[in-house]
Write a protein that holds these residues in place. Structure first.
Motif, mmCIF file in Angstrom:
data_model
loop_
_atom_site.group_PDB
_atom_site.id
_atom_site.type_symbol
_atom_site.label_atom_id
_atom_site.label_comp_id
_atom_site.label_asym_id
_atom_site.label_seq_id
_atom_site.Cartn_x
_atom_site.Cartn_y
_atom_site.Cartn_z
ATOM 1 N N PRO A 30 46.414 40.341 51.069
ATOM 2 C CA PRO A 30 45.702 40.928 49.923
ATOM 3 C C PRO A 30 46.294 40.405 48.617
ATOM 4 O O PRO A 30 47.392 39.863 48.559
ATOM 5 N N GLU A 31 45.556 40.591 47.523
ATOM 6 C CA GLU A 31 46.005 40.151 46.190
ATOM 7 C C GLU A 31 47.220 40.967 45.747
ATOM 8 O O GLU A 31 47.302 42.165 45.988
ATOM 9 N N ALA A 743 39.602 36.785 44.695
ATOM 10 C CA ALA A 743 39.424 37.812 45.718
ATOM 11 C C ALA A 743 38.576 37.284 46.874
ATOM 12 O O ALA A 743 37.738 36.396 46.715
ATOM 13 N N THR A 744 38.793 37.841 48.046
ATOM 14 C CA THR A 744 38.060 37.461 49.267
ATOM 15 C C THR A 744 37.227 38.669 49.709
ATOM 16 O O THR A 744 37.699 39.811 49.610
ATOM 17 N N PRO A 746 35.632 41.669 51.799
ATOM 18 C CA PRO A 746 36.348 42.531 52.761
ATOM 19 C C PRO A 746 36.252 42.055 54.193
ATOM 20 O O PRO A 746 37.217 42.172 54.968
ATOM 21 N N GLN A 749 39.042 39.534 54.999
ATOM 22 C CA GLN A 749 40.420 39.850 54.632
ATOM 23 C C GLN A 749 41.394 39.574 55.778
ATOM 24 O O GLN A 749 42.512 39.082 55.567
ATOM 25 N N ARG A 752 41.994 35.928 55.991
ATOM 26 C CA ARG A 752 42.819 35.478 54.844
ATOM 27 C C ARG A 752 44.299 35.809 55.084
ATOM 28 O O ARG A 752 45.183 34.987 54.795
#
Length: 821
Positions: A30-31, A743-744, A746, A749, A752
């Motif tokens: 996550p970011e 951002a990716t 949901p 995620q 990622r």
């Protein structure tokens, strides 16, 4: 400019195979969340603060953590860890260390001062040297009061204990000194009382006062001095010899007082008896008066004694021939009396009349009676002249009384007041006085009242003279001992000179002093000073020669080259000059002027050289300012790399002043970085537009040209590890989002997170520089364009790429702006 851009955008080759390969990730992270603004405030231990100071996410956090750390060792570790990483935090840590060292040094100096004061006051509490004890104690108390900050309880207890002992000793010393002063004052009062009685007795024994003795003044003097003696002997037993002298003088003056009192009661009766030659009355009067021996009797009383003695000799034994007196001398005296009376000269007339009476008393009675009529007649004339002059002078005498009474009430310096009193007394005597006893008493009372403060002053002055005489005796004694023990071969001549100067100054300060008592001391003092000056004179001659040699060598350095040797030589000569001992003052001033002039010329050359160098520094600083202004005004899009390099070379070639070199270099580098950052921003914007254009061409089915990318595409199996095109497109979108920080969705995620973990395992940093991000994005986009746009690629895929590139571009522009700030 075109050449510079071409060089900037030329393809960059990977440095290794590991750098070219990028494993696929199975999950996505996550970011990163924003840092906690209160993280430093929440830290409670030095260890936590040290961690934040070295590993804090932002420079502000690191600096704030450093600001809260007080441990010196922790700050040392932090400064070593931050060196070369964070210049601002490193400088903050070094500055905090410097402040703590300065505080520690100041506290160490303060504790040293406290310890010195404690040692001094403890030593004062036990010292045997009590000279100026209270002043030394006051100085220590003042030093303790000037200490800043607080003191430890043990230190305060030491100080208070020593202070209490010192105050007890100071009080005891003060009591002893007060007792000694009181005893000295009482001794002086005893001596003063005896001296006053002796002076009065001596004055009364010198001659019978022309106007007659004052009974009231004598009575007041006797009572005053008796009371003075009693007070002075109340707490101090007088010397036996002094006491005997006092009692003898007091008995003499009291006898004189009793005789004077009886005389004033029988004066008229005795005058009548003398005229009638009433021997019985004369005998009775002489017995009643009982005039003491050693004191001149009133004239009438003297004649009565003579009459009695004559009667006794005539009745007891044959008449002996009295000493013959020249009657011609008496006649000449009477002639001079008549002449002075005719000229109305009162004072000479009085003297001639007294002389005539004296000569008459020495004549046989028969011859004396022959001149009696003339003497009586001239005496009446003298009385008439006295009365007439008294009447004429009375207004003046009354004026003198008024002046004396006015003077008695005026506060004046005693010396000046005594002079005024003496002047008024002289005027009174010049006027011949007055037979008016009341007027005379008025003038005398005013004189006594006016002279009272002068009397006290002159008594004090007398005591001061005695004290100064004792001080001079002490100086001579000390100086004699010093001269006797002085070894000229190994003595400190400066110390000897200071001693003789101090002795002369203290000798001069010890005045006034009695001249007669001081004469032998002055001769001894002059002899000792002369002996000291004889030895000092030879040393002065030697030192004069040394200083003349120093001046000659200094003058030889005026034109000496190189200048550095001349200035160093001048400094050495200055030290040599200071080391030379005593000299003749006048010769020293002359030589000093010559030496100072030579040194001034030498250092003037140095000043000129420094001024020239300063001008060169200033010119270089102005040139540096000009280069900085040119960089600040330049258009980054039009400057060539060669031009920037020329700026650098020109700045490096400048010899800048030390105090400004750092600041100018920082400004120049900042301006140069600003130009380069703007160039980089322009190139990055161009790169961003090229990428968007390549995506548009690929989405429309066209193949982007080779100029669209600087790096070759990655092999698909290396970039995605996927087999079908939609999955490959999805993986490439996620990788572009990871690199750009966008951002990716949901649903992606998890993939990622897997990709991020894979990148970490392969040693790829989570934080990359803008250049490395740009290179990776360029390679990923080139790989994307290798995909078949018609095989499962959707507009959503292209939109995700465009959003990710936009996010990267905006973020990179913001980072560059913050770095420039």
């Amino acid at each position: 400019m075109a050449g510079f851009l071409k060089q900037f955008f030329k393809p960059r080759q990977p440095t290794s195979a590991a750098a070219q390969s990028e494993p696929q990730a199975s999950t996505a992270t996550p970011e990163r969340p924003a840092p906690d603004p209160d993280i430093v405030a929440k830290a409670t231990t030095t260890g936590e603060l040290e961690t934040l100071a070295t590993q804090g996410e932002t420079a502000a956090i690191r600096r704030e953590a450093i600001g809260r750390i007080q441990d010196t060792e922790a700050l040392e570790r932090i400064s070593r860890a931050l060196k070369g990483r964070d210049k601002g935090a490193f400088q903050a840590a070094r500055r905090k260390l410097r402040e703590q060292r300065e505080q520690a040094e100041a506290e160490e100096a303060r504790q040293a001062d406290i310890e010195r004061i404690l040692q001094d006051i403890e030593e004062l509490a036990t010292t045997q040297d009590t000279k100026l004890y209270q002043a030394r104690l006051d100085a220590l108390v003042s030093r303790w009061g000037s200490i800043s900050g607080t003191t430890e309880s043990a230190q305060t207890q030491r100080y208070e204990a020593s202070l209490a002992r010192c105050r007890e000793r100071a009080q005891a010393i003060a009591d002893e000194e007060a007792q000694a002063r009181a005893e000295q004052e009482q001794a002086q009062e005893q001596q003063g009382a005896v001296e006053t009685l002796a002076a009065t007795a001596e004055q009364l024994a010198s001659a019978w006062p022309e106007e007659g003795a004052s009974l009231s003044s004598l009575d007041a003097m006797i009572k005053t001095q008796r009371n003075r003696w009693e007070q002075a002997t109340a707490n101090r037993t007088p010397d036996a010899e002094l006491k005997t002298r006092f009692e003898r003088l007091m008995a003499q003056l009291e006898a004189y007082y009793q005789a004077l009192s009886a005389w004033q009661q029988h004066e008229a009766q005795l005058e009548q008896a003398l005229q009638e030659k009433d021997t019985e009355t004369i005998e009775a009067t002489l017995a009643a008066v009982n005039w003491p021996e050693g004191f001149p009797a009133p004239p009438a009383l003297a004649r009565a004694r003579k009459h009695r003695d004559g009667q006794t000799r005539s009745s007891s034994e044959p008449q002996q021939e009295a000493p013959r007196v020249d009657t011609g001398e008496l006649g000449r005296t009477l002639d001079a009396l008549e002449q002075s009376l005719e000229q109305q000269q009162l004072k000479p007339s009085r003297e001639h009349f007294r002389e005539a009476q004296k000569l008459q008393d020495q004549l046989p009675e028969k011859e004396a009676r022959q001149h009696q009529a003339r003497i009586t007649r001239l005496g009446r004339q003298l009385q008439e002249l006295r009365d007439w002059l008294g009447f004429a002078a009375r207004p003046k005498l009354e004026s003198l009384c008024e002046q004396m009474e006015y003077l008695a009430d005026q506060p004046m310096e005693p010396e000046a007041k005594a002079e005024h009193i003496q002047d008024l007394q002289q005027q009174w005597y010049d006027l011949g006085g007055t037979p008016d006893q009341q007027l005379w008493q008025r003038f005398k009372d005013a004189t006594d009242r006016a002279y009272e403060p002068c009397h006290q002053y002159f008594n004090e002055k007398k005591r001061l003279k005695e004290a100064n005489l004792e001080k001079r005796q002490y100086i001579v004694g000390q100086l004699q001992e010093f001269v006797d023990n002085l070894d000229w071969a190994g003595c400190d001549y400066k110390a000897v000179d200071r001693i003789q100067r101090t002795a002369r100054r203290e000798w001069s300060d010890a005045k006034p002093v009695d001249y007669r008592a001081n004469r032998p001391l002055q001769k001894q003092f002059d002899r000792l000073i002369k002996a000291l000056n004889a030895g000092l004179e030879a040393e002065r001659e030697r030192n004069d020669a040394l200083k003349r040699d120093v001046v000659e060598r200094a003058e030889a350095l005026i034109e000496h080259d190189p200048l550095r040797e001349a200035t160093e030589g001048a400094k050495a000569l200055q030290k040599e000059w200071e080391a030379i001992g005593i000299t003749h003052q006048q010769e020293d001033r002359r030589l000093w002027k010559a030496f100072r002039a030579a040194c001034d010329q030498i250092f003037a050359r140095l000043s000129e050289q420094r001024e020239a160098r300063e001008e060169a520094f200033n010119a270089a600083a102005e040139e540096a300012e000009s280069l900085i202004r040119q960089l600040q005004d330049i258009d980054p899009t039009e400057v060539e790399p060669a031009e920037l390099e020329a700026f650098r070379k020109a700045f490096r070639a400048l010899e800048l002043p030390r105090d400004r070199a750092g600041a100018l270099a920082d400004r120049f580098n900042k301006a140069m970085d600003g130009v380069q950052q703007q160039q980089m921003s322009a190139l990055r914007a161009q790169r961003y537009q090229q990428w968007l254009a390549a995506l548009d061409q690929h989405q429309s089915g066209e193949t982007p040209g080779p100029e669209s990318f600087r790096h070759p595409p990655m092999p698909l199996e290396q970039a995605t590890q996927e087999s079908d095109t939609p999955s490959q497109a999805r993986a490439l979108c996620i990788r572009v989002e990871i690199v750009s920080g966008a951002a990716t969705p949901p649903e992606d995620q998890a993939q990622r997170m897997a990709l991020q973990v894979s990148r970490l395992n392969e040693g790829m940093k989570s934080e990359q520089s803008l250049e490395s991000q740009e290179d990776e994005l360029d390679s990923l986009l080139a790989t994307w364009c290798e995909l078949d746009a018609a095989d499962g690629l959707t507009p959503e895929h292209y939109q995700r790429l465009r959003e990710a590139l936009k996010h990267w571009f905006l973020r990179s522009s913001g980072d560059e702006a913050s770095q420039q700030t």
